[in-house]
Design an enzyme around this catalytic site. Structure first.
Site, PDB file in Angstrom:
ATOM      1  N   ARG A  71       0.508  -1.194  -0.103  1.00  0.00           N
ATOM      2  CA  ARG A  71      -0.759  -0.176   0.059  1.00  0.00           C
ATOM      3  C   ARG A  71       1.213   1.333  -0.030  1.00  0.00           C
ATOM      4  O   ARG A  71       0.969   1.679  -1.056  1.00  0.00           O
ATOM      5  CB  ARG A  71      -1.264  -0.260   1.012  1.00  0.00           C
ATOM      6  N   ASP A  72       1.626   1.964   1.183  1.00  0.00           N
ATOM      7  CA  ASP A  72       2.145   2.927   1.530  1.00  0.00           C
ATOM      8  C   ASP A  72       3.653   2.913   0.110  1.00  0.00           C
ATOM      9  O   ASP A  72       3.522   3.837  -0.270  1.00  0.00           O
ATOM     10  CB  ASP A  72       2.922   2.784   2.954  1.00  0.00           C
ATOM     11  N   ASN A  85       9.504   4.613   2.905  1.00  0.00           N
ATOM     12  CA  ASN A  85       9.169   4.277   4.151  1.00  0.00           C
ATOM     13  C   ASN A  85      10.422   2.976   4.597  1.00  0.00           C
ATOM     14  O   ASN A  85      10.847   2.333   3.668  1.00  0.00           O
ATOM     15  CB  ASN A  85       8.326   2.927   4.571  1.00  0.00           C
ATOM     16  N   CYS A 128       4.805   9.562  -0.486  1.00  0.00           N
ATOM     17  CA  CYS A 128       3.426   9.536  -0.457  1.00  0.00           C
ATOM     18  C   CYS A 128       3.335  11.184  -1.483  1.00  0.00           C
ATOM     19  O   CYS A 128       3.482  11.893  -1.534  1.00  0.00           O
ATOM     20  CB  CYS A 128       2.913  10.328   0.983  1.00  0.00           C
ATOM     21  N   HIS A 130       9.184   7.264   7.543  1.00  0.00           N
ATOM     22  CA  HIS A 130       9.780   7.412   6.592  1.00  0.00           C
ATOM     23  C   HIS A 130      11.402   7.830   6.221  1.00  0.00           C
ATOM     24  O   HIS A 130      11.955   8.803   7.690  1.00  0.00           O
ATOM     25  CB  HIS A 130       8.642   8.583   4.951  1.00  0.00           C
ATOM     26  N   HIS A 156       5.707   4.821  12.611  1.00  0.00           N
ATOM     27  CA  HIS A 156       4.972   4.507  11.543  1.00  0.00           C
ATOM     28  C   HIS A 156       6.376   5.950  10.311  1.00  0.00           C
ATOM     29  O   HIS A 156       6.264   7.491  10.605  1.00  0.00           O
ATOM     30  CB  HIS A 156       3.919   5.114  10.780  1.00  0.00           C
TER      31      HIS A 156
HETATM   32  P1  HMG Z   1     -13.404  14.133  -1.792  1.00  0.00           P
HETATM   33  O1  HMG Z   1     -13.228  15.323  -3.220  1.00  0.00           O
HETATM   34  O2  HMG Z   1     -12.974  15.658  -1.122  1.00  0.00           O
HETATM   35  O3  HMG Z   1     -14.596  13.928  -2.189  1.00  0.00           O
HETATM   36  O4  HMG Z   1     -12.379  13.217  -1.477  1.00  0.00           O
HETATM   37  P2  HMG Z   1     -16.178  13.756  -2.478  1.00  0.00           P
HETATM   38  O5  HMG Z   1     -16.626  12.717  -1.319  1.00  0.00           O
HETATM   39  O6  HMG Z   1     -16.159  15.282  -2.925  1.00  0.00           O
HETATM   40  O7  HMG Z   1     -15.693  12.612  -4.036  1.00  0.00           O
HETATM   41  C1  HMG Z   1     -14.846  13.527  -5.109  1.00  0.00           C
HETATM   42  C2  HMG Z   1     -14.942  12.004  -6.146  1.00  0.00           C
HETATM   43  O8  HMG Z   1     -14.067  10.523  -5.185  1.00  0.00           O
HETATM   44  C3  HMG Z   1     -16.257  11.311  -6.238  1.00  0.00           C
HETATM   45  O9  HMG Z   1     -16.007  11.267  -7.680  1.00  0.00           O
HETATM   46  C4  HMG Z   1     -16.255  10.424  -5.210  1.00  0.00           C
HETATM   47  O10 HMG Z   1     -17.595   9.457  -6.285  1.00  0.00           O
HETATM   48  C5  HMG Z   1     -15.044   9.863  -5.610  1.00  0.00           C
HETATM   49  P3  HMG Z   1     -16.838  11.537  -8.911  1.00  0.00           P
HETATM   50  O11 HMG Z   1     -17.642  12.262  -8.639  1.00  0.00           O
HETATM   51  O12 HMG Z   1     -15.742  13.258  -8.880  1.00  0.00           O
HETATM   52  O13 HMG Z   1     -16.589  11.029 -10.049  1.00  0.00           O
HETATM   53  N1  HMG Z   1     -14.808   8.702  -3.693  1.00  0.00           N
HETATM   54  C6  HMG Z   1     -14.151   8.114  -3.916  1.00  0.00           C
HETATM   55  N2  HMG Z   1     -13.785   6.673  -4.665  1.00  0.00           N
HETATM   56  C7  HMG Z   1     -13.419   6.234  -4.687  1.00  0.00           C
HETATM   57  N3  HMG Z   1     -13.743   5.434  -3.570  1.00  0.00           N
HETATM   58  C8  HMG Z   1     -13.938   5.983  -2.243  1.00  0.00           C
HETATM   59  C9  HMG Z   1     -14.431   7.554  -2.278  1.00  0.00           C
HETATM   60  N4  HMG Z   1     -14.881   8.930  -1.694  1.00  0.00           N
HETATM   61  C10 HMG Z   1     -14.913   9.352  -2.605  1.00  0.00           C
HETATM   62  N5  HMG Z   1     -13.712   5.994  -0.888  1.00  0.00           N
HETATM   63  C11 HMG Z   1     -11.338  11.810  -0.554  1.00  0.00           C
HETATM   64  C12 HMG Z   1     -11.918  13.135  -0.368  1.00  0.00           C
HETATM   65  C13 HMG Z   1     -10.692  11.203   0.412  1.00  0.00           C
HETATM   66  C14 HMG Z   1     -12.084  11.215  -1.388  1.00  0.00           C
HETATM   67  C15 HMG Z   1      -9.526  12.235  -1.627  1.00  0.00           C
HETATM   68  O14 HMG Z   1      -9.469  13.292  -0.422  1.00  0.00           O
HETATM   69  C16 HMG Z   1      -8.447  11.334  -1.692  1.00  0.00           C
HETATM   70  O15 HMG Z   1      -8.881   9.741  -2.216  1.00  0.00           O
HETATM   71  N6  HMG Z   1      -7.722  11.080  -0.499  1.00  0.00           N
HETATM   72  C17 HMG Z   1      -6.648   9.539  -0.359  1.00  0.00           C
HETATM   73  C18 HMG Z   1      -5.466  10.104  -0.745  1.00  0.00           C
HETATM   74  C19 HMG Z   1      -4.268   9.003   0.374  1.00  0.00           C
HETATM   75  O16 HMG Z   1      -4.952   7.961  -0.106  1.00  0.00           O
HETATM   76  N7  HMG Z   1      -3.314   9.276   0.529  1.00  0.00           N
HETATM   77  C20 HMG Z   1      -2.524   8.355   0.181  1.00  0.00           C
HETATM   78  C21 HMG Z   1      -2.417   7.896   1.525  1.00  0.00           C
HETATM   79  S1  HMG Z   1      -2.254   8.897   3.256  1.00  0.00           S
HETATM   80  C22 HMG Z   1      -0.425   7.990   3.586  1.00  0.00           C
HETATM   81  O17 HMG Z   1      -0.110   7.610   2.980  1.00  0.00           O
HETATM   82  C23 HMG Z   1      -0.225   8.802   5.082  1.00  0.00           C
HETATM   83  C24 HMG Z   1       0.125   7.635   5.982  1.00  0.00           C
HETATM   84  O18 HMG Z   1       0.896   6.146   5.334  1.00  0.00           O
HETATM   85  C25 HMG Z   1       1.256   7.635   7.282  1.00  0.00           C
HETATM   86  C26 HMG Z   1       2.170   8.402   7.088  1.00  0.00           C
HETATM   87  O19 HMG Z   1       3.028   8.534   6.418  1.00  0.00           O
HETATM   88  O20 HMG Z   1       1.506   9.607   8.046  1.00  0.00           O
HETATM   89  C27 HMG Z   1      -0.423   7.051   5.904  1.00  0.00           C
HETATM   90 MG    MG Z   2       3.324   6.982   5.281  1.00  0.00          MG
END
Ligand code: HMG
Ligand code: MG
Length: 284
Positions: A13-14, A247, A238, A207, A205
């Site tokens: 995933r990450d 990571n 990310c 990086h 966690h």
């Molecule tokens: P948004 O644009 O504010 O949400 O996104 P929305 O509700 O307005 O939806 C926008 C569009 O996304 C719509 O589609 C929804 O249907 C779709 P459209 O009508 O435009 O075609 N949608 C989805 N599609 C599939 N699955 C879903 C979903 N939800 C909405 N669950 C949202 C808000 C949170 C969805 C968006 O900002 C997003 O997907 N962000 C993801 C960011 C991400 O994945 N980042 C990486 C992971 S975090 C990380 O890596 C850190 C970590 O490792 C820890 C660290 O290192 O610190 C964990």
């Molecule tokens: Mg991370």
């Protein structure tokens, strides 16, 4: 008896979410299947987020459907909202994770919400998952530094950790998202967080952008943490944290833990093969 420290493998995933090249689901499945024989209890393999935001994770359901599930291994998925949770449950993820931030800038960039809005969004997700017996993990990003807001005050981390704990997260993973935390600042952050949640419910966690991840793991061990997230081959980054490196590599964490006298229960040969496979996937 040798004390055990768990490595939570997050490479599929990450590690892979940040790859620009479209990695076929079959390759991801092969990596997960290899990792399943390494001795991990938990492997994060999927992320049910918007495919517009993170295209690489669009194959998450396919990956969960295609892997050969090993007994005793929990396959985890990120779920930012109810839609993500429904998809994760349909794909039979064994556990899910909600992911917030201790800094406002990253919260907006990563999940398009303020911290307060994100917590409101997470509460029903956690409740619904727990209602069907699926464990919920929490992540807090930017626990020492934010790529948008600069250094993060420890009390801000403690506040978000406390909120996720109150929602029933069984463990909260503390993310040094851009790998800039120094051992001193990680120690100060942990001191604040430990006022709120005991070490047995925390994970580190890190990086490895500045090459300090192993030192930060040692500081965390000294504060009682016994779970660390890592990615084979040091893959990752990310997409919403410019400059974030991968990571810390699972095999490096394993070797350091062994040198410190801990047991991990992992097979070093499988880790080497998986790291090779992960690097080959990145190379294309
Ligand atoms: P948004 O644009 O504010 O949400 O996104 P929305 O509700 O307005 O939806 C926008 C569009 O996304 C719509 O589609 C929804 O249907 C779709 P459209 O009508 O435009 O075609 N949608 C989805 N599609 C599939 N699955 C879903 C979903 N939800 C909405 N669950 C949202 C808000 C949170 C969805 C968006 O900002 C997003 O997907 N962000 C993801 C960011 C991400 O994945 N980042 C990486 C992971 S975090 C990380 O890596 C850190 C970590 O490792 C820890 C660290 O290192 O610190 C964990
Ligand atoms: Mg991370």
């Amino acid at each position: 008896m040798t004390e055990r420290v768990e490595i939570f493998e997050v490479g599929p995933r990450d590690g892979l979410q940040n790859e620009a090249r479209d990695i076929p689901a079959a390759q991801k499945i092969a990596l997960v299947d290899l990792l399943s024989g390494a001795g991990f209890s938990r492997i994060e393999v999927a992320s049910f987020v918007s495919p517009k935001w993170v295209p690489q994770m669009a194959s998450s359901a396919e990956v969960l459907a295609g892997i050969t599930r090993a007994p005793g291994v929990r396959y985890a998925a990120l779920t930012p909202n109810m839609r993500g949770l429904q998809d994760a449950l349909a794909a039979k993820a064994d556990e899910v994770a909600i992911f917030g931030s201790a800094s406002e800038g990253f919260s907006r960039a990563n999940i398009n919400a303020t911290i307060a809005e994100s917590l409101e969004r997470f509460a029903p997700v956690a409740e619904a998952a727990r209602a069907v017996g699926v464990p919920v993990r929490g992540y807090v990003s930017c626990v020492t530094d934010c790529p948008y807001d600069g250094p993060t005050p420890p009390e801000n981390v403690a506040r978000v950790v406390g909120a996720l704990h109150a929602m029933g997260c069984y463990e909260i993973s503390l993310g040094d998202t851009i790998g800039q935390g120094t051992p001193e600042r990680v120690a100060a952050m942990l001191a604040a967080v430990l006022e709120v949640v005991p070490a047995v419910q925390l994970a580190g966690h890190f990086h490895d952008t500045a090459g300090l991840a192993l030192e930060n793991i040692e500081v965390s061990l000294a504060h009682g943490l016994r779970v660390f997230d890592a990615a084979v081959g040091g893959l990752g980054g990310c997409p919403y944290a410019p400059g974030a490196a991968g990571n810390v590599a699972t095999e490096k964490v394993h070797d350091r833990l062994m040198a410190l006298g801990y047991a991990t229960g992992l097979d070093r040969d499988v880790l080497r093969d998986a790291a090779d496979m992960a690097r080959a996937m990145r190379a294309g």
